[in-house]
Design a protein around this motif. Structure first.
Motif, PDB file in Angstrom:
ATOM      1  N   TYR A  57      18.492   2.504  -2.676  1.00  0.00           N
ATOM      2  CA  TYR A  57      18.058   1.879  -1.429  1.00  0.00           C
ATOM      3  C   TYR A  57      16.966   0.865  -1.729  1.00  0.00           C
ATOM      4  CZ  TYR A  57      13.760   4.733  -1.369  1.00  0.00           C
ATOM      5  OH  TYR A  57      12.548   5.301  -1.680  1.00  0.00           O
ATOM      6  N   CYS A  58      16.541   0.144  -0.691  1.00  0.00           N
ATOM      7  CA  CYS A  58      15.517  -0.879  -0.902  1.00  0.00           C
ATOM      8  C   CYS A  58      14.830  -1.179   0.431  1.00  0.00           C
ATOM      9  CB  CYS A  58      16.185  -2.140  -1.460  1.00  0.00           C
ATOM     10  SG  CYS A  58      15.072  -3.542  -1.694  1.00  0.00           S
ATOM     11  N   VAL A  59      13.500  -1.285   0.391  1.00  0.00           N
ATOM     12  CA  VAL A  59      12.756  -1.714   1.581  1.00  0.00           C
ATOM     13  C   VAL A  59      12.101  -3.060   1.292  1.00  0.00           C
ATOM     14  CG1 VAL A  59      12.284   0.510   2.672  1.00  0.00           C
ATOM     15  CG2 VAL A  59      10.771  -0.318   0.869  1.00  0.00           C
ATOM     16  N   CYS A  60      11.813  -3.786   2.349  1.00  0.00           N
ATOM     17  CA  CYS A  60      11.288  -5.144   2.181  1.00  0.00           C
ATOM     18  C   CYS A  60      10.303  -5.441   3.302  1.00  0.00           C
ATOM     19  CB  CYS A  60      12.473  -6.115   2.233  1.00  0.00           C
ATOM     20  SG  CYS A  60      12.012  -7.851   2.155  1.00  0.00           S
ATOM     21  N   ILE A  61       9.207  -6.115   2.952  1.00  0.00           N
ATOM     22  CA  ILE A  61       8.293  -6.620   3.984  1.00  0.00           C
ATOM     23  C   ILE A  61       8.160  -8.121   3.771  1.00  0.00           C
ATOM     24  CG2 ILE A  61       6.219  -5.965   2.658  1.00  0.00           C
ATOM     25  CD1 ILE A  61       4.909  -5.455   5.507  1.00  0.00           C
ATOM     26  N   VAL A  62       8.330  -8.863   4.834  1.00  0.00           N
ATOM     27  CA  VAL A  62       8.450 -10.314   4.714  1.00  0.00           C
ATOM     28  C   VAL A  62       7.518 -11.020   5.700  1.00  0.00           C
ATOM     29  CG1 VAL A  62      10.508 -10.148   6.209  1.00  0.00           C
ATOM     30  CG2 VAL A  62      10.084 -12.254   4.929  1.00  0.00           C
ATOM     31  N   SER A  63       6.852 -12.066   5.234  1.00  0.00           N
ATOM     32  CA  SER A  63       5.999 -12.885   6.111  1.00  0.00           C
ATOM     33  C   SER A  63       6.860 -13.677   7.088  1.00  0.00           C
ATOM     34  CB  SER A  63       5.199 -13.913   5.300  1.00  0.00           C
ATOM     35  OG  SER A  63       4.270 -13.313   4.443  1.00  0.00           O
ATOM     36  N   GLU A  64       6.406 -13.760   8.332  1.00  0.00           N
ATOM     37  CA  GLU A  64       7.158 -14.532   9.337  1.00  0.00           C
ATOM     38  C   GLU A  64       7.332 -15.981   8.894  1.00  0.00           C
ATOM     39  OE1 GLU A  64       4.976 -14.696  13.033  1.00  0.00           O
ATOM     40  OE2 GLU A  64       3.219 -15.598  12.093  1.00  0.00           O
ATOM     41  N   LEU A 105       0.812  -1.222   0.000  1.00  0.00           N
ATOM     42  CA  LEU A 105       0.000   0.000   0.000  1.00  0.00           C
ATOM     43  C   LEU A 105       0.845   1.272   0.000  1.00  0.00           C
ATOM     44  CD1 LEU A 105      -2.817  -1.136   2.437  1.00  0.00           C
ATOM     45  CD2 LEU A 105      -3.183  -0.295   0.105  1.00  0.00           C
ATOM     46  N   ILE A 106       2.092   1.173   0.406  1.00  0.00           N
ATOM     47  CA  ILE A 106       2.911   2.401   0.421  1.00  0.00           C
ATOM     48  C   ILE A 106       3.128   2.926  -0.999  1.00  0.00           C
ATOM     49  CG2 ILE A 106       4.044   1.668   2.548  1.00  0.00           C
ATOM     50  CD1 ILE A 106       6.632   1.334   1.042  1.00  0.00           C
ATOM     51  N   LYS A 107       2.876   2.093  -1.999  1.00  0.00           N
ATOM     52  CA  LYS A 107       2.982   2.560  -3.388  1.00  0.00           C
ATOM     53  C   LYS A 107       1.964   3.651  -3.696  1.00  0.00           C
ATOM     54  CE  LYS A 107       4.753   0.110  -6.621  1.00  0.00           C
ATOM     55  NZ  LYS A 107       5.129  -0.853  -7.670  1.00  0.00           N
ATOM     56  N   THR A 108       0.873   3.700  -2.930  1.00  0.00           N
ATOM     57  CA  THR A 108      -0.122   4.749  -3.196  1.00  0.00           C
ATOM     58  C   THR A 108       0.433   6.122  -2.802  1.00  0.00           C
ATOM     59  OG1 THR A 108      -1.206   4.574  -1.034  1.00  0.00           O
ATOM     60  CG2 THR A 108      -2.017   3.131  -2.780  1.00  0.00           C
ATOM     61  N   GLN A 109       1.449   6.149  -1.942  1.00  0.00           N
ATOM     62  CA  GLN A 109       2.075   7.433  -1.573  1.00  0.00           C
ATOM     63  C   GLN A 109       3.406   7.622  -2.279  1.00  0.00           C
ATOM     64  OE1 GLN A 109       0.436   9.575  -0.044  1.00  0.00           O
ATOM     65  NE2 GLN A 109      -1.036   8.528   1.259  1.00  0.00           N
ATOM     66  N   MET A 110       4.093   6.524  -2.559  1.00  0.00           N
ATOM     67  CA  MET A 110       5.411   6.593  -3.210  1.00  0.00           C
ATOM     68  C   MET A 110       5.390   5.607  -4.367  1.00  0.00           C
ATOM     69  SD  MET A 110       7.916   6.593   0.165  1.00  0.00           S
ATOM     70  CE  MET A 110       9.449   6.856  -0.750  1.00  0.00           C
ATOM     71  N   LEU A 111       4.929   6.099  -5.498  1.00  0.00           N
ATOM     72  CA  LEU A 111       4.648   5.233  -6.644  1.00  0.00           C
ATOM     73  C   LEU A 111       5.831   4.337  -7.029  1.00  0.00           C
ATOM     74  CD1 LEU A 111       2.520   4.511  -8.735  1.00  0.00           C
ATOM     75  CD2 LEU A 111       3.435   6.325 -10.208  1.00  0.00           C
ATOM     76  N   ASP A 112       7.021   4.921  -7.028  1.00  0.00           N
ATOM     77  CA  ASP A 112       8.185   4.180  -7.513  1.00  0.00           C
ATOM     78  C   ASP A 112       9.047   3.626  -6.389  1.00  0.00           C
ATOM     79  OD1 ASP A 112       7.558   4.608 -10.179  1.00  0.00           O
ATOM     80  OD2 ASP A 112       8.434   6.611 -10.113  1.00  0.00           O
ATOM     81  N   VAL A 113       8.451   3.419  -5.250  1.00  0.00           N
ATOM     82  CA  VAL A 113       9.235   2.960  -4.098  1.00  0.00           C
ATOM     83  C   VAL A 113       9.884   1.605  -4.395  1.00  0.00           C
ATOM     84  CG1 VAL A 113       7.263   1.842  -2.944  1.00  0.00           C
ATOM     85  CG2 VAL A 113       9.186   2.692  -1.585  1.00  0.00           C
ATOM     86  N   PRO A 114      11.168   1.474  -4.109  1.00  0.00           N
ATOM     87  CA  PRO A 114      11.858   0.192  -4.332  1.00  0.00           C
ATOM     88  C   PRO A 114      11.534  -0.815  -3.239  1.00  0.00           C
ATOM     89  CG  PRO A 114      13.399   1.837  -3.494  1.00  0.00           C
ATOM     90  CD  PRO A 114      12.085   2.542  -3.669  1.00  0.00           C
ATOM     91  N   LEU A 115      10.354  -1.413  -3.360  1.00  0.00           N
ATOM     92  CA  LEU A 115       9.831  -2.303  -2.311  1.00  0.00           C
ATOM     93  C   LEU A 115       9.807  -3.748  -2.777  1.00  0.00           C
ATOM     94  CD1 LEU A 115       8.194  -2.975   0.316  1.00  0.00           C
ATOM     95  CD2 LEU A 115       6.135  -2.371  -0.986  1.00  0.00           C
ATOM     96  N   ILE A 116      10.316  -4.627  -1.937  1.00  0.00           N
ATOM     97  CA  ILE A 116      10.244  -6.068  -2.194  1.00  0.00           C
ATOM     98  C   ILE A 116       9.301  -6.697  -1.164  1.00  0.00           C
ATOM     99  CG2 ILE A 116      11.532  -8.245  -2.185  1.00  0.00           C
ATOM    100  CD1 ILE A 116      13.947  -6.747  -3.204  1.00  0.00           C
ATOM    101  N   ILE A 117       8.336  -7.456  -1.679  1.00  0.00           N
ATOM    102  CA  ILE A 117       7.386  -8.163  -0.810  1.00  0.00           C
ATOM    103  C   ILE A 117       7.721  -9.648  -0.855  1.00  0.00           C
ATOM    104  CG2 ILE A 117       4.945  -8.695  -0.419  1.00  0.00           C
ATOM    105  CD1 ILE A 117       4.275  -6.078  -1.911  1.00  0.00           C
ATOM    106  N   LEU A 118       7.867 -10.246   0.307  1.00  0.00           N
ATOM    107  CA  LEU A 118       8.173 -11.683   0.373  1.00  0.00           C
ATOM    108  C   LEU A 118       7.050 -12.386   1.125  1.00  0.00           C
ATOM    109  CD1 LEU A 118      12.001 -11.511   1.289  1.00  0.00           C
ATOM    110  CD2 LEU A 118      11.008 -11.870  -0.978  1.00  0.00           C
ATOM    111  N   PRO A 119       5.980 -12.752   0.407  1.00  0.00           N
ATOM    112  CA  PRO A 119       4.823 -13.372   1.069  1.00  0.00           C
ATOM    113  C   PRO A 119       5.073 -14.846   1.353  1.00  0.00           C
ATOM    114  CG  PRO A 119       4.389 -13.102  -1.277  1.00  0.00           C
ATOM    115  CD  PRO A 119       5.788 -12.619  -1.046  1.00  0.00           C
TER     116      PRO A 119
END
Lengths: 430, 430
Positions: B241-248, B204-218
């Motif tokens: 830079y790079c941000v990441c959100i990862v499932s436990e 959802l952070i893409k709605t504020q930062m369209l080109d955010v370098p985000l990696i999702i690891l579901p």
């Protein structure tokens, strides 16, 4: 007649949820005094931006952008971990700053950073003045760590404290519902390498849950495992569960960090990167008592939480920017406006100017009377100190269900001077 | 004429920020139909409270307490990890429930829990009915994991998603300010053992930062380290830079959890306790690229964040309670009201009843079209799905700078039946 001297504003060190309110205040107030201040510049990445001539101009910033700045967490002009070397070691750095200041006719330097970097800023301003280009340097206070000496508190701390206390309260309710059938211990990690102020802030949950079985492990107190385990045992016996908030910089009785994640080596110093001590504390409890434990490490979340800004903290950060410009208007140099408490009830505070050199190497620690005798609980005096600092809510606007915040785009000015390269190897990695 | 049948409400499984809104709705609506419902009871710690006769009476709960319930995160009546064994294995558990239900004249059983425990609740109600004491059982949906099948989404998910997206956005702004001079990679851990919905919410952070370098690891996708490192490299090259959100619950290509913190052994099964995978991901990046990294593990904070409740999610949780009572009034048994989307724009939803047995063993996973081809980014379809669920703010009242929330005190009724002891050794520790 020469034109008015221009203004340079820069940010350094770790970010806070409200540092950009200080930036907005500096810009606003300078704009209101065109009889004194000329153009308004900001350097990107603090003093690095000065050296590398990465500057933006804010003289004509719109009201809308100023409003956005006021609610934007993190550092809108990018943070910086670099500090100038001593003059005798690298005089060319000082010459370079002088060249940039002379070229842009900078006469006022507002530095929003940690103690150390603000002192360097003053030294560089003095150097400029001695070389025929007078520069006034004023510090703007900020740190979530609350370790700024001579100040009642630090802008940035109140919001981080509000975030941590809110988070710990909510997690405690979670644990409370689970403890009879599942998790019995929860530890949360607060920032604070040497100062336990943020861990102490967890104590605020006592205002909602008077008898909460909470253990505070502030960085100032060495971790005595036996005493800690005994206290957990006591809370298990009397309450059936226990919550804990621990400073990332907790040290054992031998004075060693409980958890050094990684050590970064630089030319001058080794910087241990800390993290995960909450996890280690939880592990100790699990192993000792054979109970289920959980731990949380909010990390950056605690210093960027725009959605939990304390209204009082925001007012202090905004005020710090205004006070810095006032100090410049009043002819001060080499000072830092710090917060002086005028009265407790009602909570009244104002700014007073202290010399940057007087606060430079001082660190304010949690005083003994804010902690119980065993050093693991908060006292009423500690609560009385913290309460006004976290008071008041100041929500950002939301869009699409999340805060309407994003990096602001200030285009870099075209470079006009010969390029200058910083030796990044010696930059503190903390 | 016999008196009206009484009501029993109970909560089970992990807590959410809005489960108590469901509780309040059940109580409110039952109170409004005295022609059908008699006394209103709640069991403490779910089915455990039934077995051990730990009951509270809510028939005369005040409006003020109902209002407090509506904004209280976590489980006001305490959670439960215990589930009844199969009837053939431990019939005495069923006999005990029957004895308690008979004694308290329970005719309606509203169970606010996970799929599994709701099915058990139905079985126990059926058992009572077969033994001459008719009981209606209705499920009340809740889970932050959003893995409830046949439902558009799960009450509890939207608020946790809002919390995670807000936190990740704020931390990303922090990283953005630091990355040129310090930390270049940040990873945050989301709950989700088998389902990656909460990790997806970071998108959802893409709605504020369209080109955010985000990696999702579901959790649904096996972690391919090489592909991941290549993607980080790409973002470092293009964005710095790079941000990441990862499932436990992330697993490697061999299907093993990346981080098993601890394994809890019970009579029937081993339960691996997960945690710290964000830390491991950050470590991999640091070691590969020799850059500074940070990681955050919000843990319980994400499921108890009363201060970031989604208004839509709250409405669903509250509605789930009302819909359950409506189902009972309409003569249903063994059903769960789930959310059915009626239209996208405007976002309209309603409840429909599905059979508990039909959803029991189904788990809803993040569908392929919500993820990019490489499985590491969110698609527009994914955003479209998530956006309505996190929409709207519903702040709790604040007192002393923190949410005005605390455990509610419902005194236990004096026990009237012979004592019953649960064998806690076989309780799932998750």
């Amino acid at each position: 007649m020469t034109s008015n001297r221009n203004v340079l504003y820069a940010q350094a060190g770790g970010v806070t949820a409200v540092i950009n309110a200080s930036a907005a205040a500096v810009i606003e107030k300078c704009k209101r005094h065109p009889e004194v201040f000329g153009k308004i510049y900001a350097a990107k990445n603090g003093i690095e931006g000065v050296l590398e001539e990465n500057l933006v101009e804010l003289t004509h910033i719109s009201e809308c952008q100023l409003d956005q700045l006021k609610q934007l967490p993190s550092a809108a002009f990018d943070a910086c971990r670099f500090d100038l070397d001593p003059l005798e070691k690298h005089p060319e750095q000082y010459e370079r700053v002088l060249a940039v200041f002379r070229h842009y006719q900078i006469g006022y330097f507002f530095y929003n950073g940690g103690n150390g970097s603000m002192v360097t800023a003053q030294k560089v301003a003095d150097y400029c003045t001695e070389h025929g280009h007078p520069v006034t340097c004023i510090g703007v206070a900020k740190t979530i760590d609350n370790d700024l000496a001579l100040s009642h508190c630090s802008p940035g701390f109140g919001s981080a404290a509000k975030y941590l206390a809110t988070s710990l309260l909510e997690a405690t309710l979670d644990l409370y519902a689970m403890h009879r059938t599942s998790t019995k211990f929860f530890a949360m990690e607060a920032m604070g390498r040497n100062a336990g102020w943020l861990a102490l802030a967890g104590g605020l949950i006592k205002t909602q849950m008077l008898d909460v079985p909470l253990i505070i492990l502030p960085a100032e107190r060495l971790f005595d495992e036996k005493k800690f385990i005994n206290k957990v045992q006591h809370f298990f016996d009397t309450k059936g569960y226990c919550v804990c908030i621990v400073s990332e910089g907790l040290k054992n009785t031998e004075g060693q960090y409980l958890n050094v994640e990684h050590i970064e080596h630089t030319e001058f110093k080794d910087y241990p990167q800390l993290g995960g001590v909450a996890h280690i504390i939880a592990q100790k409890v699990r192993q000792h008592f054979d109970v289920k434990t959980h731990s949380a490490v909010p990390d950056y979340l605690q210093r960027s939480a725009s959605h939990l800004v304390s209204a009082n903290d925001w007012a202090m950060a905004y005020g710090a920017g205004k006070a810095a410009v006032t100090a410049a208007l009043d002819g001060f140099h080499g000072v830092l406006p710090v917060i002086e408490k005028v009265s407790d009830v009602p909570f009244v505070w104002r700014f007073k100017n202290v010399k940057l050199l007087d606060v430079a190497d001082l660190e304010k620690h949690v005083p003994d009377h804010f902690l119980s005798k065993d050093g693991m609980e908060i006292t009423q005096a500690g609560l009385d100190y913290l309460l006004p600092l976290v008071k008041g809510e100041r929500y950002p606007p939301f869009k699409n269900g999340i805060p309407d915040i994003h990096p602001l785009d200030f285009p870099l000015l075209p470079k006009q001077l010969p390029p200058y390269q910083i030796d990044r190897k010696r930059v503190s990695p903390i």
